[in-house]
Design an enzyme around this catalytic site. Sequence first.
Site, PDB file in Angstrom:
ATOM      1  N   LYS A 190      -7.584 -12.542  -6.250  1.00 22.88           N
ATOM      2  CA  LYS A 190      -8.411 -12.637  -5.046  1.00 22.88           C
ATOM      3  C   LYS A 190      -9.728 -11.881  -5.261  1.00 22.88           C
ATOM      4  O   LYS A 190      -9.738 -10.816  -5.874  1.00 22.88           O
ATOM      5  CB  LYS A 190      -7.580 -12.040  -3.900  1.00 22.88           C
ATOM      6  N   LYS A 228       0.819  -1.221   0.000  1.00 25.88           N
ATOM      7  CA  LYS A 228       0.000   0.000   0.000  1.00 25.88           C
ATOM      8  C   LYS A 228       0.849   1.267   0.000  1.00 25.88           C
ATOM      9  O   LYS A 228       0.418   2.292  -0.524  1.00 25.88           O
ATOM     10  CB  LYS A 228      -0.974   0.009   1.181  1.00 25.88           C
ATOM     11  N   LYS A 274     -13.591  -6.180  -3.868  1.00 23.91           N
ATOM     12  CA  LYS A 274     -14.502  -5.182  -4.419  1.00 23.91           C
ATOM     13  C   LYS A 274     -13.783  -4.280  -5.427  1.00 23.91           C
ATOM     14  O   LYS A 274     -14.312  -3.966  -6.485  1.00 23.91           O
ATOM     15  CB  LYS A 274     -15.086  -4.345  -3.285  1.00 23.91           C
TER      16      LYS A 274
HETATM   17  P1  AMP Z   1     -11.849  -6.554   4.068  1.00 27.39           P
HETATM   18  O1  AMP Z   1     -13.060  -6.399   3.194  1.00 27.39           O
HETATM   19  O2  AMP Z   1     -10.559  -6.503   3.283  1.00 27.39           O
HETATM   20  O3  AMP Z   1     -11.882  -5.699   5.316  1.00 27.39           O
HETATM   21  O4  AMP Z   1     -11.891  -8.067   4.586  1.00 27.39           O
HETATM   22  C1  AMP Z   1     -12.773  -8.493   5.568  1.00 27.39           C
HETATM   23  C2  AMP Z   1     -12.440  -9.930   5.915  1.00 27.39           C
HETATM   24  O5  AMP Z   1     -12.683 -10.777   4.770  1.00 27.39           O
HETATM   25  C3  AMP Z   1     -10.976 -10.145   6.318  1.00 27.39           C
HETATM   26  O6  AMP Z   1     -10.900 -11.080   7.378  1.00 27.39           O
HETATM   27  C4  AMP Z   1     -10.353 -10.685   5.067  1.00 27.39           C
HETATM   28  O7  AMP Z   1      -9.244 -11.496   5.366  1.00 27.39           O
HETATM   29  C5  AMP Z   1     -11.500 -11.492   4.444  1.00 27.39           C
HETATM   30  N1  AMP Z   1     -11.417 -11.555   2.958  1.00 27.39           N
HETATM   31  C6  AMP Z   1     -11.521 -10.525   2.083  1.00 27.39           C
HETATM   32  N2  AMP Z   1     -11.427 -10.941   0.795  1.00 27.39           N
HETATM   33  C7  AMP Z   1     -11.241 -12.289   0.841  1.00 27.39           C
HETATM   34  C8  AMP Z   1     -11.075 -13.324  -0.151  1.00 27.39           C
HETATM   35  N3  AMP Z   1     -11.089 -13.071  -1.453  1.00 27.39           N
HETATM   36  N4  AMP Z   1     -10.908 -14.593   0.298  1.00 27.39           N
HETATM   37  C9  AMP Z   1     -10.910 -14.882   1.619  1.00 27.39           C
HETATM   38  N5  AMP Z   1     -11.069 -13.959   2.600  1.00 27.39           N
HETATM   39  C10 AMP Z   1     -11.235 -12.682   2.238  1.00 27.39           C
END
Ligand code: AMP
Length: 341
Positions: free
Chosen positions: A203, A124, A206
């Site tokens: 991965k 980042k 969004k």
């Molecule tokens: P975030 O939206 O990045 O705050 O992620 C929220 C939670 O979802 C965190 O625990 C991330 O590790 C998990 N997460 C987000 N994207 C993925 C993905 N593609 N696969 C598995 N876990 C995810």
Amino acid sequence: MNETSEKTGKGAARKRVLSGIQPTGEVHLGNYLGALRQWVHMQDRYECFYSIVDLHAILGEDEPASLPARTLDMAISVLAVGVDPERCTLFVQSDVPEHVELAWLFNTVAPVGDLERMTQYKDKSKRYDSIPVGLLNYPVLQAADILIYRADAVPVGDDQRQHLELTRDIARKWNARYGEYFPEPDAIIPEVGRIKGLDGETKMSKSLGNTVSILADEDGVWESVRRAVTDPQRVRRDDPGRPEVCNVFSLHKLVTDASLISDIEEQCKAGTRGCVDCKRIFADSLVREFAPFRERAEHLRAHPEEVRGVLEAGADRAHEVARETLGEARARMGIKWRSTL
Ligand code: AMP
Ligand code: TRP
């Protein structure tokens, strides 16, 4: 455990869990399978604290006007998937300012070198001409989020492994200096690992536009799933497919009824079921899985005051625990001059 503690779910013997999610606006299948589904499952076995981490979200934030609405939306999504305020504590991070003070106390023991080695920081920080110190400090606030509840376990996606390791190091270093107080929490990472997006490459995220939202209706689900990438070698409908390389098949295994999986696999290999049909079954599985979420979200959207009530009660409960931990940490660090008067 006595009868009351069984009923209220506040048994003293239960281990404690904390997890956090940023108010990004949309909860997708990756968030759900990677993290939120565990939040739901852990509610009965642990004493759970779940936080919407708006103070983390303001890093690189360019839309402060919509942050309150995104925070409320995230609360709605979290409640919609089955996080139940009767069985856990759901709150907004900035409502419990003790997190920030504990993060400052931890800044006195967290090594800059370790923070600079975090992969998320390295990735980042490339986006900035002038790197804000908060980006480096992000995992220190995360450690404070966790340790202020003296949590034993943290359900998170695979990408948070390193931040949890750092949290354990901070607890260890602080304890070595000020006496054993903070536990070294375990990361609880689901077997599914990182969920790939519908592009079948990166991965699910969004920002990459490769998601399917957990609040999508039948048309919305199909709109996303229709475009999902399958086995690139399968050009015609009756070409034999390779389920082992097909991302849609991997996703099927996570959401489709187990009794259908071997048929789907065989028919794909034999070329007797085309990709569109296969995606239809996948979309149906998602619609079925998401239906109760949409129903609950609809109700909550119509009653925002209920959501506010949940978050306020959650903040009160979180605050009680956080105040106690912070008091102890301050005292051990000598921040207690009033007691000498
Ligand atoms: P975030 O939206 O990045 O705050 O992620 C929220 C939670 O979802 C965190 O625990 C991330 O590790 C998990 N997460 C987000 N994207 C993925 C993905 N593609 N696969 C598995 N876990 C995810
Ligand atoms: N860094 C986490 C993420 O991006 C969010 C988070 C903040 C968190 N504080 C936390 C996760 C505490 C677990 C525990 O997903």
